[in-house]
Write an enzyme that holds these catalytic residues in place. Structure first.
Site, PDB file in Angstrom:
ATOM      1  N   ALA A 507      40.074  -6.221 -17.652  1.00 48.12           N
ATOM      2  CA  ALA A 507      39.141  -5.513 -16.770  1.00 48.12           C
ATOM      3  C   ALA A 507      38.264  -4.561 -17.567  1.00 48.12           C
ATOM      4  CB  ALA A 507      39.919  -4.744 -15.700  1.00 48.12           C
ATOM      5  N   GLU A 719      50.096  -3.726 -16.604  1.00 50.24           N
ATOM      6  CA  GLU A 719      51.469  -3.523 -17.066  1.00 50.24           C
ATOM      7  C   GLU A 719      52.019  -2.141 -16.738  1.00 50.24           C
ATOM      8  OE1 GLU A 719      51.852  -6.097 -20.864  1.00 50.24           O
ATOM      9  OE2 GLU A 719      49.729  -5.776 -20.566  1.00 50.24           O
TER      10      GLU A 719
HETATM   11 MO1  MOS Z   1      50.992  -9.330 -21.409  1.00 48.17          MO
HETATM   12  S1  MOS Z   1      52.974  -9.143 -21.906  1.00 48.17           S
HETATM   13  O1  MOS Z   1      50.249  -8.257 -22.422  1.00 48.17           O
HETATM   14  O2  MOS Z   1      50.511 -10.880 -21.510  1.00 48.17           O
END
Ligand code: MOS
Length: 754
Positions: A507, A719
């Protein structure tokens, strides 16, 4: 023009996805397509002594059975950790060597998928079996590159021993995390079609350019002769980033049989042919003065790796960025065992390391008799404690304050076991979330039509996160169009350069390129209308015309909408490219990206440290007789710069928290230790949270402005949401029971054995 960023826009591909008309790579059926299947090794270490393929070949529908001796023109690539595009450095079926359980030993091609799988089951292999060990031995751990160039794998600031000596309270605790495996809903697949010297590969991918570059190089073909297509991805999380053996085997098999071949890897095989989360040991030694200020911080991480790759996801680089301390020591260690190479899995080190760090901080707070939120506040810092540069923005305590309000943190009983509801012991726990802001170079091409339609093209991916939607939103906002008037084309390697969709980069990085391309459209249109003889901007110096939310504005208040301006020119349409490079991006990182690698600026640049932050609070209830652990409430507050889409961002954060519950309470890849195999290689026995495990989840998205990270002020969020959840739950379990659980997953046996 209605505001389109920082609003809740429904996915532009939602209808296609829910009606089954979104075409995934594995849905494509090239004419004359055959089906592949893998036969995988039953032993972990040793040699293939002989393979008998006769019964497999006699199976109705089987076209060919290939082994290491019979597969022609099978090519391989260098592994990621050796600087290449491959998922691992060791390639099966190049010879007789077996180095992990579940390693492909034969490839069957058949007229149907069922026939291919039946054939694979009939391949008879005689092995010479060697000694294998699936778990790492901490005693054999090592620091990568130690002695010569350890690239920050060991860090020392001040004197930790002196800091521990001076402390009023100390914690010395070790936390462990197990093997965990990906289970994306979309299976791994590869479909290959050769037409002479032209190759097309359909494969769900986090990096189509990595695939194309690596495959072309392996076969000595120009990149223009290789087409790689990945229009939609049904979850990736790090498992679909590299070129894997099943990709190259399928390409070779298709070449050998002279027909297109599609392989869909079975669910059990997915546990051994792609990346996973390696087991780890996290040791923390913390010292603090009576006011809570850290006097010493030490983190030693030992992570599992394969025999043939050094998987370094340096978790110590993240933990050491969190809290101020005059004395800091970190050490990043690896230990080998007999598995395929693991590595990337959503927040590939932060999940493990922050379970350790944030549990250790909680232990310290109890020893100090301090509110754990106040312990974080006492050690909050606006400078990176090791790199000594300011954070570009850091809303850690704002996150804690927000989540504490929504959660009702102040209302908790202060003592262990102070809260009860009948037979249920109740506890509250908190933990920090963070994720580094990694910024890749990216390009994008935008074509705008005077009719009010625009096309955005780039070699980025939608791994299920909503990228199609946010790129459409960015273009719509800049060009002054409705989101529905923007078509986004992605997932093909010959489109303008975009980064690997990993490390939460897409993004911020590709979005910035879309933004710049739109500004270039504005510049192009401004030049044309300024040169015309009539119109609101005729005769204005084009250098002084700016584009703001779809309006071209002159220096003296003149204005015209971009779409009207474009329609007034004889051009009718205009195309422009945007090229985004963070100023701190090195030439080497740029080169790496062009070669299909992972090149980023950050998270630490010479001027700033770039991280997204958040805070999570969990309520747990533990039944005092059965020890059943429930999480009735999980709240998080997060700050990650600009929110592009409040709906998809909310989903990313909530999804991360749900997965966080899984990492805390459910997920573990069980091992058959004597045979060095992963046991529960299916989604019936590999436990993940179901609706009954996920009750109230509240996600608060804080406003944060960051002008340093990129022109949009966006940090990655893919994440962030999983980080800290396990510690928040573990800390709540301690509050409820007085039992400190230092190993994941935390479940009924952990409480009984504690
Ligand atoms: Mo993710 S573990 O940065 O694809």
């Amino acid at each position: 023009m209605a505001q389109t960023l920082n609003t809740a826009v429904t996915r532009v591909d939602a209808r296609r996805k829910v009606t089954g008309t979104a075409t995934y790579a594995g849905d494509v059926v090239p004419a004359g397509m055959l089906h592949g299947a893998l036969a995988c090794s039953a032993i972990a270490v040793g040699r293939v002594a002989s393979i008998d393929t006769a019964r497999a070949e006699a199976e109705p529908g089987v076209v060919a059975v290939f082994t290491h001796e019979t597969l022609p023109d099978y090519r391989t690539v260098k592994g990621f950790y050796a600087g290449g595009p491959g998922s691992a450095s060791f390639w099966p079926m190049e010879g007789t060597e077996v180095r992990y359980s579940g390693q492909p030993v034969a490839y069957v091609v058949a007229e149907t998928a069922a026939a291919a799988r039946r054939g694979a089951a009939l391949v008879a292999v005689i092995y010479e079996e060697g000694e294998a060990r699936i778990h790492m031995d901490e005693g054999e751990s090592f620091v990568v590159g130690a002695g010569e160039e350890s690239e920050g794998m060991v860090t020392t600031v001040g004197d930790v021993a002196a800091g521990m000596e001076a402390a009023a309270q100390t914690v010395d605790a070790t936390y462990t995390t197990p093997f965990q495996h990906h289970n994306p809903m979309e299976m791994f697949s590869a479909t290959a079609e050769w037409r002479g010297e032209h190759l097309t590969v359909w494969m769900p991918s986090q990096s189509v350019r990595t695939l194309r570059g690596g495959i072309a190089k392996a076969y000595g073909l120009p990149e223009t002769a290789v087409r790689v297509v990945s229009p939609f991805v049904g979850g990736a999380f790090g498992s679909k980033a590299g070129i894997t053996p099943y990709t190259m085997l399928t390409i070779a098999a298709a070449k050998a049989v002279g027909q297109p071949v599609r392989l869909v890897v079975t669910r059990p095989q997915m546990y051994t042919v792609a990346t996973f989360r390696p087991e780890s040991v996290q040791r923390f030694r913390l010292g603090a003065a009576a006011d809570g200020k850290l006097t010493a911080f030490e983190h030693v991480e030992i992570a599992q790796t394969s025999r043939f790759d050094d998987v370094v996801n340096p978790g110590t680089h993240m933990t050491r960025a969190m809290y101020a301390s005059p004395n800091i020591r970190t050490e990043q260690r690896l230990a080998r065992s007999d598995t395929n190479t693991g590595g990337f899995m959503r927040a590939p080190n932060e999940m493990q390391t922050f379970f350790g760090l944030e549990s250790a901080m909680d232990e310290l707070a109890w020893k100090l008799g301090m509110d754990p939120v106040e312990l974080r506040r006492a050690n909050d810092t606006d400078r990176h404690p090791v790199e000594d540069v300011p954070f570009s923005s850091r809303s850690l305590m704002e996150s804690y304050d927000a989540v504490a309000r929504s959660f009702g943190w102040a209302d908790r009983g202060r003592e262990v076991g102070a809260m009860r509801d009948g037979d249920w012991l109740v506890g509250y726990g908190c933990a920090t979330a963070t994720y580094p802001t990694n910024i890749s170079p990216s390009s994008a091409r935008v074509r705008m039509q005077g009719s009010g339609h625009a096309y955005v093209e780039l070699a980025a991916h939608d791994v299920g996160t909503g990228s199609y939607t946010i790129f459409a939103q960015i273009a719509a906002a800049r060009l002054g169009l409705p989101v529905e008037a923007v078509d986004v084309v992605m997932g093909e390697a010959d489109l303008p350069l975009a980064p690997i969709s990993g490390g939460s980069t897409t993004a911020a990085s590709a979005g910035s390129a879309v933004h710049l391309a739109c500004l270039n459209i504005g510049r192009g249109v401004a030049e044309k209308v300024a040169a015309q003889s009539e119109g609101p901007l005729a005769g204005v110096d084009p250098a002084r015309i700016t584009l703001e939310d779809g309006m071209l504005r002159g220096p003296d208040g003149q204005s015209q909408s971009l779409v009207e301006a474009l329609a007034s020119t004889p051009m009718g349409e205009l195309e422009a490219e945007g090229q985004y490079r963070h100023p701190a991006l090195t030439d080497q990182a740029l080169r790496m990206t062009y070669q299909g690698g992972y090149g980023v600026a950050g998270p630490v640049t010479p001027e700033r440290a770039m991280f997204a932050f958040g805070a999570q609070m969990a309520e747990v209830r533990i039944h005092r007789f059965t020890h059943e652990i429930r999480v009735p409430r999980l709240h998080g507050a997060f700050a990650a710069g600009t929110w592009l889409n409040r709906k998809t961002a909310h989903s990313q954060l909530m999804g991360g928290m749900v997965w966080g519950i899984g990492s805390a309470l459910h997920e573990v890849t069980e091992t058959d230790t004597p045979r060095a195999r992963f046991l529960n290689a299916n989604i019936a026995e590999y436990l993940v949270p179901v609706n009954a495990d996920v009750r109230e989840i509240r996600v608060e998205m804080l406003e944060e402005r960051d002008d340093y990270v990129n022109p949009l002020g966006v940090k990655g969020i893919g994440e962030l949401g999983i980080v800290g959840t396990a510690a928040a739950i573990g800390n709540a379990i301690y509050h409820a029971t007085g039992t400190r659980l230092r190993s994941l997953p935390m479940h009924i046996p952990s409480l009984i054995q504690a």
